[in-house]
Design an enzyme around this catalytic site. Sequence first.
Site, PDB file in Angstrom:
ATOM      1  CG  HIS A 191      -2.021   1.026   1.183  1.00  0.00           C
ATOM      2  ND1 HIS A 191      -3.258   0.778   0.805  1.00  0.00           N
ATOM      3  CD2 HIS A 191      -2.358   2.168   1.533  1.00  0.00           C
ATOM      4  CE1 HIS A 191      -3.820   1.711   0.766  1.00  0.00           C
ATOM      5  NE2 HIS A 191      -3.374   2.700   1.094  1.00  0.00           N
ATOM      6  CG  ASP A 198      -2.594   6.374   0.355  1.00  0.00           C
ATOM      7  OD1 ASP A 198      -3.703   5.972  -0.346  1.00  0.00           O
ATOM      8  OD2 ASP A 198      -2.625   5.670   1.482  1.00  0.00           O
ATOM      9  CD  GLU A 205      -6.945   3.155   1.560  1.00  0.00           C
ATOM     10  OE1 GLU A 205      -6.500   2.824   2.895  1.00  0.00           O
ATOM     11  OE2 GLU A 205      -6.299   3.944   1.043  1.00  0.00           O
ATOM     12  CG  HIS A 212     -10.630   4.642   3.694  1.00  0.00           C
ATOM     13  ND1 HIS A 212     -10.671   5.906   4.047  1.00  0.00           N
ATOM     14  CD2 HIS A 212      -9.527   4.441   3.966  1.00  0.00           C
ATOM     15  CE1 HIS A 212      -9.622   6.308   4.354  1.00  0.00           C
ATOM     16  NE2 HIS A 212      -8.725   5.490   4.103  1.00  0.00           N
ATOM     17  CG  HIS A 229      -9.107   0.859   6.306  1.00  0.00           C
ATOM     18  ND1 HIS A 229      -9.230   2.047   6.834  1.00  0.00           N
ATOM     19  CD2 HIS A 229      -7.944   0.993   5.364  1.00  0.00           C
ATOM     20  CE1 HIS A 229      -8.106   3.002   6.754  1.00  0.00           C
ATOM     21  NE2 HIS A 229      -7.407   2.396   5.638  1.00  0.00           N
ATOM     22  CG  HIS A 282      -2.601  -0.327   4.670  1.00  0.00           C
ATOM     23  ND1 HIS A 282      -3.811  -0.746   3.781  1.00  0.00           N
ATOM     24  CD2 HIS A 282      -3.089   1.198   5.059  1.00  0.00           C
ATOM     25  CE1 HIS A 282      -4.738   0.183   3.679  1.00  0.00           C
ATOM     26  NE2 HIS A 282      -4.347   1.348   4.492  1.00  0.00           N
ATOM     27  CG  ASP A 284      -1.028   3.937   4.750  1.00  0.00           C
ATOM     28  OD1 ASP A 284      -1.248   4.513   3.686  1.00  0.00           O
ATOM     29  OD2 ASP A 284      -1.621   4.287   5.912  1.00  0.00           O
TER      30      ASP A 284
END
Length: 402
Positions: free
Chosen positions: A23, A25, A128, A155, A196, A217, A325
Amino acid sequence: MTDTAALERARALLAEHPVIDGHNDLPWALRENVGYDLDRCDISQDQSARLHTDLARLRAGGVGGQFWSVYVKAEYQGDKAVSATIEQIDCVRALAERYPEHLRLANTADELVAARADGRIASLMGAEGGHSIACSLATLRALYELGVRYLTLTHNDNVPWADSATDEPAANGLTRFGVEVVREMNRLGMLVDLSHVAPDTMRDALRATRSPVIFSHSSSRAVCDHPRNIPDDVLAALPANGGVAMATFVPKFVLPAAIEWSKQAEAVLAERGLHPLDTTPEALDALRAYEDANPRPAATTATVADHLDHMREVAGIDHIGIGGDYDGVAFTPQGLDDVASYPNLIAELLTRGWSEADLAKLTWHNAVRVLRDAEAVARDLQRTERPSIATIEQLDGVERIR
């Protein structure tokens, strides 16, 4: 072993068995900061002043495969969420096209391995949050066709068919439509990502799935009691499922003392009308100002290694991985500052007595295997199952958000 010797061994190991990170972003950071204008943020140049990620640091970190998150805010719903997700996918494709000597799109385990053999960083995508499919299995299939290889079921907020770890329970796990989403993902070969989601959603998904799951993650709840982490009973179920839990580096998820500090910092952001997940300069400056006045408890490389030690003990070495992350958080642990830092973690684990064979599973082999296993299940299912045309109205009696 000296620290220097361990770091040298770590770099040598990553040259043979690079990291597949679950993961990152970067696409959202590029959306927020430069509106996807890659001329304004050229990751072939040093971006350490504003990002955790650029090409040189990916190479220095020994990254051989990256799941780029095509995340969009949970506030985006219906068609807005779908179109924004497609814009995120377009960004990943643009990065691969712009930097072909470094990045190569990969949709299968074989393509991942081939990219690595050709000296490229295999670039995969994960969506995600289930809001990205807007309660539509046809949209799920379309995202798969565009290259999305995992979907995080929620999420930070619930979706109509699944509960999030950081929202109030509504479905108490998965609804009937949520089970259908999982089963259709199995048929496609799309990995079910349980980061999540609420523990009951994790357990329902493990009962429903025919394929291995991942946590892209998430770390250990026994080591740090944050709702974003994985309870031991779920970790213990991974060997039977074949899944992989990829430990994250987010300080408030790995260090108990960081949880309350983060809540207070996020409250300060909210007072200024800023979202806790914002990566804009304004939000980052506000967080740094708060940190200057209120020093935060510092997670370290050893903190993350503690999670991996525990996750290995409970789930076994064949069922753990790494999901940093990066570029999705304002703060990182000391020693894990950016994507160049993976050798520091591997060196720490070497000093704790992890074997090179075990570390090769952690960094590379487990992620390749779980993707390959999901593909094999999908091939079998596609011989007997047609694409599902079920709707949330039919299964749950809930109207879809459009």
